[in-house]
Design an enzyme around this catalytic site. Structure first.
Site, PDB file in Angstrom:
ATOM      1  N   ASN A  67     -13.539 -29.035  25.054  1.00 29.27           N
ATOM      2  CA  ASN A  67     -12.830 -29.669  26.173  1.00 29.27           C
ATOM      3  C   ASN A  67     -12.349 -31.082  25.847  1.00 29.27           C
ATOM      4  OD1 ASN A  67     -11.795 -29.849  28.725  1.00 29.27           O
ATOM      5  ND2 ASN A  67     -13.762 -29.846  29.807  1.00 29.27           N
TER       6      ASN A  67
ATOM      7  N   HIS B 203     -22.567 -22.713  41.062  1.00 32.37           N
ATOM      8  CA  HIS B 203     -22.478 -24.141  41.373  1.00 32.37           C
ATOM      9  C   HIS B 203     -22.158 -24.386  42.833  1.00 32.37           C
ATOM     10  CE1 HIS B 203     -21.414 -25.829  37.166  1.00 32.37           C
ATOM     11  NE2 HIS B 203     -22.346 -24.913  37.105  1.00 32.37           N
TER      12      HIS B 203
ATOM     13  N   ARG C 137     -27.155 -24.009  41.472  1.00 34.46           N
ATOM     14  CA  ARG C 137     -27.180 -25.420  41.093  1.00 34.46           C
ATOM     15  C   ARG C 137     -26.553 -26.204  42.236  1.00 34.46           C
ATOM     16  NH1 ARG C 137     -23.553 -28.502  36.521  1.00 34.46           N
ATOM     17  NH2 ARG C 137     -22.243 -28.911  38.334  1.00 34.46           N
TER      18      ARG C 137
ATOM     19  N   TYR D  99     -20.719 -36.728  39.698  1.00 40.56           N
ATOM     20  CA  TYR D  99     -20.517 -35.572  38.821  1.00 40.56           C
ATOM     21  C   TYR D  99     -20.715 -34.271  39.612  1.00 40.56           C
ATOM     22  CZ  TYR D  99     -21.484 -31.683  35.991  1.00 40.56           C
ATOM     23  OH  TYR D  99     -21.451 -30.408  35.513  1.00 40.56           O
TER      24      TYR D  99
ATOM     25  N   ASP E  62     -27.984 -30.877  37.952  1.00 40.64           N
ATOM     26  CA  ASP E  62     -27.498 -31.474  36.699  1.00 40.64           C
ATOM     27  C   ASP E  62     -27.383 -32.985  36.873  1.00 40.64           C
ATOM     28  OD1 ASP E  62     -26.275 -32.079  34.319  1.00 40.64           O
ATOM     29  OD2 ASP E  62     -24.655 -30.605  34.518  1.00 40.64           O
TER      30      ASP E  62
ATOM     31  N   HIS F  62     -26.519 -34.904  34.375  1.00 40.75           N
ATOM     32  CA  HIS F  62     -25.364 -35.196  33.514  1.00 40.75           C
ATOM     33  C   HIS F  62     -25.532 -36.484  32.710  1.00 40.75           C
ATOM     34  CE1 HIS F  62     -21.046 -34.423  32.484  1.00 40.75           C
ATOM     35  NE2 HIS F  62     -21.479 -33.193  32.699  1.00 40.75           N
TER      36      HIS F  62
ATOM     37  N   GLU G 227     -31.367 -30.905  34.753  1.00 43.21           N
ATOM     38  CA  GLU G 227     -30.579 -30.782  33.519  1.00 43.21           C
ATOM     39  C   GLU G 227     -30.108 -32.126  32.994  1.00 43.21           C
ATOM     40  OE1 GLU G 227     -27.497 -27.875  34.007  1.00 43.21           O
ATOM     41  OE2 GLU G 227     -26.134 -28.954  32.686  1.00 43.21           O
TER      42      GLU G 227
ATOM     43  N   GLU H  65     -26.301 -28.818  26.249  1.00 45.87           N
ATOM     44  CA  GLU H  65     -24.903 -28.358  26.256  1.00 45.87           C
ATOM     45  C   GLU H  65     -24.031 -29.113  25.264  1.00 45.87           C
ATOM     46  OE1 GLU H  65     -24.081 -28.989  30.473  1.00 45.87           O
ATOM     47  OE2 GLU H  65     -22.719 -30.611  29.939  1.00 45.87           O
TER      48      GLU H  65
ATOM     49  N   ARG I 104     -30.157 -25.370  26.255  1.00 46.29           N
ATOM     50  CA  ARG I 104     -28.881 -24.942  26.848  1.00 46.29           C
ATOM     51  C   ARG I 104     -27.715 -24.854  25.862  1.00 46.29           C
ATOM     52  NH1 ARG I 104     -26.409 -27.563  30.186  1.00 46.29           N
ATOM     53  NH2 ARG I 104     -25.531 -25.818  31.326  1.00 46.29           N
TER      54      ARG I 104
ATOM     55  N   HIS J   3     -25.167 -22.918  28.463  1.00 49.58           N
ATOM     56  CA  HIS J   3     -24.054 -23.575  29.142  1.00 49.58           C
ATOM     57  C   HIS J   3     -22.962 -22.531  29.410  1.00 49.58           C
ATOM     58  CE1 HIS J   3     -20.803 -26.972  28.600  1.00 49.58           C
ATOM     59  NE2 HIS J   3     -21.116 -26.824  29.878  1.00 49.58           N
TER      60      HIS J   3
ATOM     61  N   ASP K 108     -14.912 -24.533  31.051  1.00 47.50           N
ATOM     62  CA  ASP K 108     -14.221 -24.883  29.807  1.00 47.50           C
ATOM     63  C   ASP K 108     -14.688 -24.012  28.641  1.00 47.50           C
ATOM     64  OD1 ASP K 108     -16.393 -26.820  30.638  1.00 47.50           O
ATOM     65  OD2 ASP K 108     -16.284 -27.362  28.527  1.00 47.50           O
TER      66      ASP K 108
ATOM     67  N   GLU L 232     -25.700 -20.032  32.858  1.00 45.73           N
ATOM     68  CA  GLU L 232     -24.779 -20.684  33.805  1.00 45.73           C
ATOM     69  C   GLU L 232     -23.526 -19.819  33.941  1.00 45.73           C
ATOM     70  OE1 GLU L 232     -23.244 -24.431  32.442  1.00 45.73           O
ATOM     71  OE2 GLU L 232     -22.672 -25.054  34.458  1.00 45.73           O
TER      72      GLU L 232
ATOM     73  N   TRP M  62     -20.793 -40.422  31.257  1.00 47.99           N
ATOM     74  CA  TRP M  62     -20.184 -39.709  32.389  1.00 47.99           C
ATOM     75  C   TRP M  62     -21.012 -38.506  32.810  1.00 47.99           C
ATOM     76  CZ3 TRP M  62     -17.919 -34.658  32.101  1.00 47.99           C
ATOM     77  CH2 TRP M  62     -17.466 -34.191  33.373  1.00 47.99           C
TER      78      TRP M  62
HETATM   79  C1  GCO Z   1     -22.361 -27.978  33.109  1.00 47.90           C
HETATM   80  C2  GCO Z   1     -21.649 -29.080  32.414  1.00 47.90           C
HETATM   81  C3  GCO Z   1     -20.187 -29.117  32.571  1.00 47.90           C
HETATM   82  C4  GCO Z   1     -19.603 -30.158  31.642  1.00 47.90           C
HETATM   83  C5  GCO Z   1     -18.349 -29.657  31.053  1.00 47.90           C
HETATM   84  C6  GCO Z   1     -17.726 -30.638  30.087  1.00 47.90           C
HETATM   85  O1  GCO Z   1     -23.560 -28.073  33.188  1.00 47.90           O
HETATM   86  O2  GCO Z   1     -21.718 -27.039  33.507  1.00 47.90           O
HETATM   87  O3  GCO Z   1     -22.317 -30.288  32.536  1.00 47.90           O
HETATM   88  O4  GCO Z   1     -19.774 -29.268  33.887  1.00 47.90           O
HETATM   89  O5  GCO Z   1     -19.397 -31.367  32.285  1.00 47.90           O
HETATM   90  O6  GCO Z   1     -18.621 -28.463  30.411  1.00 47.90           O
HETATM   91  O7  GCO Z   1     -16.638 -30.067  29.442  1.00 47.90           O
HETATM   92 MG    MG Z   2     -24.419 -29.814  32.488  1.00 52.57          MG
END
Ligand code: GCO
Ligand code: MG
Length: 402
Positions: free
Chosen positions: A37, A122, A147, A159, A210, A212, A236, A262, A283, A312, A316, A339, A402
């Protein structure tokens, strides 16, 4: 049998995907996902300029040897671009081998270890009540695991909050979007959010969250501890894990299970986490961690330490990755959860597939190979459209994860 040609297909049916197609001299072909991505073209160049020329004429049956050849042969090891490119080749070769055998891929990986693959969806909302309602929606669709993410009071963005409903897509066109983040606001809010979810929906389903990568270890320890009454399936990416030892501190303070991986691309990124039992779920997934062959090694190491898999599966990662992941999930003994962020109808049309969802489980289907194809004519109608993931800054402007 020989590999006759291989090429990349880049398409953007709503978001960008890179797919490698490997064709043999007997006409049988295999597909592998190579999507990274926001950095898609770098993997295309790596494959086109450096990998494909080395594949032509090789025996596609020699999956492990080709993996070693691409990994050790490059001299420069690991990294997301290299490992996504190797993953694409590896996945395509497993697809070819299974098609030649006339078997679904999971049969070549040892057969089924379970009847279906439990997935999590999600649920998210701009505030608590919207997010609590989104959880109802997923439970109504039959999900056994959800999630949950919610907007944080006082922050414009957080996020995981979808612009559309079922398809969360953080990448945006133009230069990376800049978002403001406050750890303090999040830490105070998050236990209240999960209390509200459990109060409304009870404890009879798995609840995931998550973080993140946004917290320091001690902040993550606090969050994990504060979420214990809500009994999460996992927390996560609580903290960035370049320093694997950082997880030790979190572990000393909380029994909330931890999932990470991930952004990892090799077994070396998680070896210490697994061997020191600092995580509960690994993951890593097919496309970013060297394909089926490498993922099996990570899972085998994890099995020794009772760490389970939780691949993961954001949007994407293309349907090709999802298809391959499901065969892996069905076969590994220490599977945990997968996921599953649904793709758009446009994406599903470009990638006809045999996997299907029913009552919270995904099933890879029994077509020979991994069961995911690509409609190249349709793919050509959606040209590459550059997009970037956002970046985050603290309220004083400091750049943060991020
Ligand atoms: C998740 C991930 C994604 C990522 C994304 C980045 O747990 O699904 O954190 O949302 O942010 O795959 O490209
Ligand atoms: Mg994630």
């Amino acid at each position: 049998m020989k590999i006759e040609r291989a090429y990349c297909i880049v398409t953007c049916p709503g978001r960008n995907f890179v797919t490698l197609k490997v064709v043999t001299d007997q006409g049988v072909y295999g597909l592998g996902d190579a999507t990274l991505n926001g950095r898609e073209k770098s993997v295309v160049a790596y494959l086109q300029d450096h990998v494909i020329p080395c594949l032509i004429g090789r025996d596609p049956h020699q999956i492990e040897d080709i993996w070693q050849y691409l990994y050790k042969g490059a001299y420069w090891r690991r990294g997301p671009v290299t490992m996504s490119a190797i993953a694409a080749v590896d996945t395509a070769l497993w697809d070819i081998k299974a098609k030649l055998a006339g078997l679904p891929l999971y049969q070549l990986l040892g057969g089924k270890s379970r009847s279906g693959v439990m997935v999590y969806g999600h649920a998210n909302g701009r505030d608590v009540s919207e997010a609590v309602d989104a959880v109802s929606h997923y439970l109504g669709l039959g999900y056994k695991a959800v999630r949950a993410q919610a907007g944080v009071p006082g922050l414009d963005t957080a996020y995981g909050i979808a612009k559309g409903k079922l398809f969360y897509e953080p990448a945006t066109k133009g230069l990376p979007e800049e978002q403001i983040w406050s750890t303090e606001k999040y830490i105070d809010f998050i236990p209240r959010f999960f209390e509200a979810v459990r109060a409304k929906h009870g404890f009879d389903f798995h609840l995931l969250h998550d973080v993140h990568h946004r917290l320091t270890p001690i902040e993550a320890a606090r969050v994990g501890k504060s979420l214990e009454p809500s009994r999460l399936f996992w927390m996560e990416d609580p903290t960035p894990a370049e320093n694997q030892d950082a997880l030790r501190l979190i572990r000393q303070h909380t029994v909330t299970p931890i999932a990470i991986g991930e952004v990892f691309n090799s077994i070396h990124d998680c070896r210490e986490l697994i061997q020191n039992q600092l995580i509960d779920y690994i993951r890593t997934t097919v496309v970013h961690a060297g394909g089926i062959s490498h993922l099996r090694k990570i899972a085998a190491l994890a099995e020794l330490y009772q760490v389970r898999t939780g691949s993961h599966g954001a949007t994407d990662l293309s349907p090709v990755c999802m298809g391959a992941a499901l065969h892996f999930d069905l076969s590994v003994p220490n599977f945990g959860i997968q996921e599953y962020m649904r793709h758009t109808d446009e994406t599903d049309a470009v990638f006809p597939h045999h996997y299907s969802f029913d009552q919270g489980f995904l099933y890879p289907g029994d077509a020979p190979g991994h069961g995911v194809d690509i409609d190249e004519k349709l793919a050509a109608k959606y040209p590459y459209d550059p997009a970037y993931l956002p970046i985050a800054r603290l309220e004083d402007g400091t750049l943060c994860s991020w």
